[in-house]
Design a protein around this motif. Structure first.
Motif, short mmCIF file in Angstrom:
data_model
loop_
_atom_site.label_atom_id
_atom_site.label_comp_id
_atom_site.label_asym_id
_atom_site.label_seq_id
_atom_site.Cartn_x
_atom_site.Cartn_y
_atom_site.Cartn_z
N ALA A 74 32.53 30.94 48.69
CA ALA A 74 32.38 30.61 50.11
C ALA A 74 31.20 29.68 50.29
CB ALA A 74 32.18 31.88 50.93
N ILE A 75 31.40 28.64 51.11
CA ILE A 75 30.31 27.80 51.57
C ILE A 75 30.17 28.09 53.05
CG2 ILE A 75 29.47 25.46 51.95
CD1 ILE A 75 30.88 24.62 49.41
N VAL A 76 29.03 28.66 53.42
CA VAL A 76 28.81 29.12 54.79
C VAL A 76 27.77 28.25 55.47
CG1 VAL A 76 28.05 31.05 56.22
CG2 VAL A 76 29.41 31.49 54.16
N ASP A 77 28.20 27.56 56.52
CA ASP A 77 27.31 26.74 57.34
C ASP A 77 26.69 27.65 58.40
OD1 ASP A 77 26.10 24.95 59.09
OD2 ASP A 77 27.82 23.60 59.18
N LEU A 78 25.36 27.78 58.39
CA LEU A 78 24.72 28.64 59.36
C LEU A 78 24.79 28.07 60.78
CD1 LEU A 78 21.64 30.00 57.42
CD2 LEU A 78 23.82 31.12 57.89
N ALA A 95 25.53 29.30 67.92
CA ALA A 95 25.85 29.01 66.53
C ALA A 95 25.50 30.19 65.63
CB ALA A 95 25.14 27.74 66.08
N GLU A 96 26.01 31.36 65.96
CA GLU A 96 25.77 32.54 65.16
C GLU A 96 26.98 32.91 64.31
OE1 GLU A 96 22.80 33.96 64.76
OE2 GLU A 96 22.03 32.44 66.11
N GLY A 97 27.96 32.03 64.26
CA GLY A 97 29.14 32.28 63.45
C GLY A 97 28.83 32.34 61.97
N GLY A 98 27.82 31.57 61.52
CA GLY A 98 27.44 31.59 60.10
C GLY A 98 26.88 32.93 59.68
N ILE A 99 26.01 33.50 60.50
CA ILE A 99 25.44 34.82 60.22
C ILE A 99 26.56 35.87 60.25
CG2 ILE A 99 23.82 36.59 61.02
CD1 ILE A 99 22.44 34.11 59.86
N HIS A 100 27.46 35.76 61.23
CA HIS A 100 28.60 36.67 61.33
C HIS A 100 29.46 36.56 60.07
CE1 HIS A 100 32.17 38.67 62.93
NE2 HIS A 100 32.85 37.59 62.61
N LEU A 101 29.69 35.35 59.60
CA LEU A 101 30.51 35.14 58.41
C LEU A 101 29.86 35.74 57.17
CD1 LEU A 101 32.94 34.00 56.95
CD2 LEU A 101 31.88 31.74 57.05
N LEU A 102 28.55 35.59 57.02
CA LEU A 102 27.86 36.22 55.89
C LEU A 102 28.05 37.73 55.91
CD1 LEU A 102 24.47 34.27 55.75
CD2 LEU A 102 26.32 34.20 54.08
N SER A 103 27.94 38.31 57.08
CA SER A 103 28.14 39.76 57.22
C SER A 103 29.57 40.15 56.87
CB SER A 103 27.80 40.16 58.66
OG SER A 103 28.10 41.50 58.87
N LEU A 104 30.52 39.36 57.33
CA LEU A 104 31.93 39.63 57.05
C LEU A 104 32.22 39.56 55.54
CD1 LEU A 104 34.72 40.11 58.38
CD2 LEU A 104 34.98 37.64 58.45
N LEU A 105 31.66 38.56 54.87
CA LEU A 105 31.87 38.41 53.43
C LEU A 105 31.28 39.59 52.66
CD1 LEU A 105 31.11 34.60 53.09
CD2 LEU A 105 33.33 35.69 52.72
N PRO A 113 30.89 34.87 45.55
CA PRO A 113 29.61 34.17 45.51
C PRO A 113 29.57 33.14 46.65
CG PRO A 113 30.95 33.62 43.58
CD PRO A 113 31.68 34.67 44.35
N THR A 114 28.39 33.02 47.26
CA THR A 114 28.27 32.24 48.49
C THR A 114 27.16 31.21 48.38
OG1 THR A 114 29.00 34.17 49.74
CG2 THR A 114 27.89 32.45 50.98
N VAL A 115 27.46 30.01 48.87
CA VAL A 115 26.46 28.96 49.02
C VAL A 115 26.23 28.82 50.52
CG1 VAL A 115 25.93 26.51 48.68
CG2 VAL A 115 27.23 27.76 46.93
N VAL A 116 24.98 28.93 50.93
CA VAL A 116 24.64 28.84 52.35
C VAL A 116 24.07 27.46 52.65
CG1 VAL A 116 23.11 29.76 54.14
CG2 VAL A 116 24.27 31.31 52.56
N VAL A 117 24.59 26.84 53.71
CA VAL A 117 24.10 25.55 54.19
C VAL A 117 23.25 25.83 55.42
CG1 VAL A 117 24.73 23.28 55.09
CG2 VAL A 117 26.15 24.36 53.32
N LYS A 118 21.97 25.55 55.31
CA LYS A 118 21.08 25.85 56.44
C LYS A 118 21.03 24.69 57.43
CE LYS A 118 16.99 24.59 53.85
NZ LYS A 118 15.63 24.86 53.56
#
Length: 172
Positions: A74-78, A95-105, A113-118
């Motif tokens: 997963a590549i998660v854009d914060l 723009a809290e969908g990125g934090i929500h997505l991290l929690s969901l994953l 494994p996740t790459v986060v784009v800040k």
């Protein structure tokens, strides 16, 4: 990345699935406020290597992708909004969908494994986002790609991720 190679005439189809462990499914999220974003280039570069990108422009779209498709990376854009129907003016505030997505994953049976784009608006935001990403078990945290060399960095991070988590092979 280790490319998946097929002999001529043996390309995977619905009747002839891949013989080398299948495709790697990548969830690719993007908040979407740049013209010609980096996420439009990434799938074109990865598809020949056997990586299928499943795009999500909101936390809701990402949830739908996760329910319908096994996700290996997963590549998660914060900067991801919770809902794609939010106007551009309101995105910054929601723009809290990125934090929500991290929690969901994290709640998945096997966390990919996740790459986060800040977003990187201020030093304080960077610290907060880095802390949230590390708590969520991110493999890497990168700045939002803006130039070709930034996209190359994302590709290198993905290569290392596949090598470490999948020992250079696609998941079965």
């Amino acid at each position: 990345m280790v490319p998946v190679r097929f002999h001529p005439g043996e390309e995977p189809t619905a009747d002839n699935p891949p013989q080398e462990g299948g495709r790697l499914n990548m969830l690719l999220s993007y908040g979407g406020w740049e013209p010609e974003p980096w996420v439009d280039r990434l799938p074109r570069l990865l598809e020949p290597m056997g990586i299928t990108s499943h795009r999500a422009r909101s936390g809701r779209e990402a949830s739908e992708v996760i329910r319908a498709t096994p996700i290996h990376v997963a590549i998660v854009d914060l900067g991801l909004p919770l809902d794609a129907s939010e106007s551009d003016v309101r995105r910054a505030a929601f723009a809290e969908g990125g934090i929500h997505l991290l929690s969901l994953l994290q709640r998945m049976g096997t966390t990919p494994p996740t790459v986060v784009v800040k977003r990187g608006k201020t030093t304080r935001d960077d610290q907060r986002e880095l802390s949230a990403a590390l708590r969520a078990g991110a493999f890497a945290v990168v700045d939002r790609p803006r130039e070709s060399r930034d996209v190359e960095l994302v590709l290198e991070v993905l290569r290392r991720l596949v090598t470490k988590h999948y020992e250079g092979r696609w998941p079965a």
